[in-house]
Design a protein around this motif. Sequence first.
Motif, short mmCIF file in Angstrom:
data_model
loop_
_atom_site.label_atom_id
_atom_site.label_comp_id
_atom_site.label_asym_id
_atom_site.label_seq_id
_atom_site.Cartn_x
_atom_site.Cartn_y
_atom_site.Cartn_z
N UNK A 140 21.64 50.65 27.03
CA UNK A 140 22.02 51.46 28.20
C UNK A 140 22.56 50.62 29.36
N UNK A 141 23.04 49.41 29.06
CA UNK A 141 23.54 48.51 30.11
C UNK A 141 24.79 47.77 29.66
N UNK A 142 25.70 48.45 28.94
CA UNK A 142 26.86 47.77 28.38
C UNK A 142 28.15 48.23 29.05
N UNK A 143 29.02 47.27 29.31
CA UNK A 143 30.31 47.50 29.97
C UNK A 143 31.42 47.02 29.05
N UNK A 144 32.49 47.80 28.92
CA UNK A 144 33.66 47.41 28.14
C UNK A 144 34.78 46.95 29.06
N UNK A 145 35.45 45.85 28.68
CA UNK A 145 36.57 45.34 29.46
C UNK A 145 37.52 44.61 28.52
N UNK A 146 38.51 43.93 29.06
CA UNK A 146 39.42 43.15 28.23
C UNK A 146 38.79 41.82 27.87
N UNK A 147 39.14 41.27 26.71
CA UNK A 147 38.61 39.98 26.31
C UNK A 147 38.99 38.88 27.29
N UNK A 148 40.23 38.94 27.84
CA UNK A 148 40.64 37.88 28.76
C UNK A 148 39.96 37.98 30.12
N UNK A 149 39.16 39.04 30.31
CA UNK A 149 38.39 39.18 31.55
C UNK A 149 36.99 38.60 31.44
N UNK A 150 36.63 38.07 30.27
CA UNK A 150 35.33 37.42 30.13
C UNK A 150 35.37 36.10 29.37
N UNK A 151 36.53 35.80 28.75
CA UNK A 151 36.67 34.51 28.08
C UNK A 151 38.15 34.12 28.03
N UNK A 152 38.43 32.86 28.31
CA UNK A 152 39.79 32.36 28.34
C UNK A 152 40.25 32.04 26.92
N UNK A 153 40.37 33.07 26.08
CA UNK A 153 40.76 32.86 24.69
C UNK A 153 39.84 31.85 24.03
N UNK A 154 40.43 30.81 23.43
CA UNK A 154 39.64 29.76 22.79
C UNK A 154 39.01 28.81 23.81
N UNK A 155 39.24 29.06 25.09
CA UNK A 155 38.71 28.21 26.15
C UNK A 155 37.33 28.63 26.63
N UNK A 156 37.14 28.54 27.93
CA UNK A 156 35.82 28.72 28.53
C UNK A 156 35.44 30.18 28.68
N UNK A 157 34.11 30.42 28.71
CA UNK A 157 33.57 31.72 29.06
C UNK A 157 33.54 31.86 30.57
N UNK A 158 33.59 33.10 31.03
CA UNK A 158 33.49 33.36 32.46
C UNK A 158 32.07 33.12 32.96
N UNK A 159 31.96 32.85 34.24
CA UNK A 159 30.65 32.76 34.89
C UNK A 159 30.64 33.71 36.08
N UNK A 160 29.46 33.93 36.63
CA UNK A 160 29.29 34.84 37.78
C UNK A 160 29.96 36.20 37.51
N UNK A 161 29.82 36.69 36.30
CA UNK A 161 30.43 37.95 35.90
C UNK A 161 29.61 39.11 36.45
#
Length: 324
Positions: A140-161
């Motif tokens: 009951x706590x899940x949010x859907x968004x674009x992949x590029x809004x939480x991870x830079x492709x094969x690069x880094x994951x987002x922080x302070x999301x």
Amino acid sequence: MRGSAIAASAMMATALLGGAAAAQADNSTAWSNGASKEQVESESSVSSYWTENRMEDAKPGSTLMPDGREVGIGNDPVAGIPTTIKGQQAERDANPGAKTEPVQQHAAAENPVSHIGKVFFTLGGADYVCSANSVVSDNENTVATAGHCLKDGAGAWASKFAFVPAYQNGEAPYGVWAATALYATSQWERSGNISYDTGFAVVSNPNGSASLSDTVGASGVAFNQPRGLEYKAFGYPAGPPYNGAYLYSCSGTAIQDSFGQSQSQGIPCDMTGGSSGGPWFIGSSSTGVQNSVNSFGYSTVPNTMFGPYWGASIQDAYSRASNS
């Protein structure tokens, strides 16, 4: 390449029509232990970081996918079994406010919707903003968004999301919901394959009480659906002529990728960067089931927003987030 890709920056003009096809899904492996990131920041530090000024100054997440990027080519879809999970209404009736945007662009200005909001995150030391939607889930706590809004492709994951439902012009009527975990498809995590540009965040209540679904409601989700459906898409476009302060929508019939470079579908829309990750609902309102997100556009195909086809891989990412 016949058209450069611009994340969530397509424009709307005349309606584009595409015939519905048989039910289709991607035939890629559903990675049961696929890409995910557990957040390490405390809820209080994330919430306190996102001041009103930082939210206003955050750059559209579309800048993480610059012009000229090659669009990833996914596996060909095959016949699949349609899957639909019903949504949940919020337990309390709240009106976060009426729209006050004085100028309406080609996309339609909308009143705030309790379960649709903006997401804020940092990557490479910079602050970014996208759009997102609360979806029904076991936790009951899940949010859907674009992949590029939480991870830079094969690069880094987002922080302070963080997710801010029903955001409007600096107001956060339901507070700032910090992420505790982020989930992406393996195809996005490994190579930034645009056909799988969807991610899910699990968030926690800033007040430590009711869940996100109980507080703002949660949209149902659908996977492996026919192509060429009618959609209504929502988002917070931040690039000119928009300013990211208000919610907008676009509607239309989905068409195939004009260049065949992805499995994504497009609808007529002129929303710009910042609308990335905003939900696509089957039908003509925000009460429908979600079946895609705002993802990218081609500079040579104006007025068209493309969103990934939600097949088996994206369903797997959703299931991992929902069950976490």
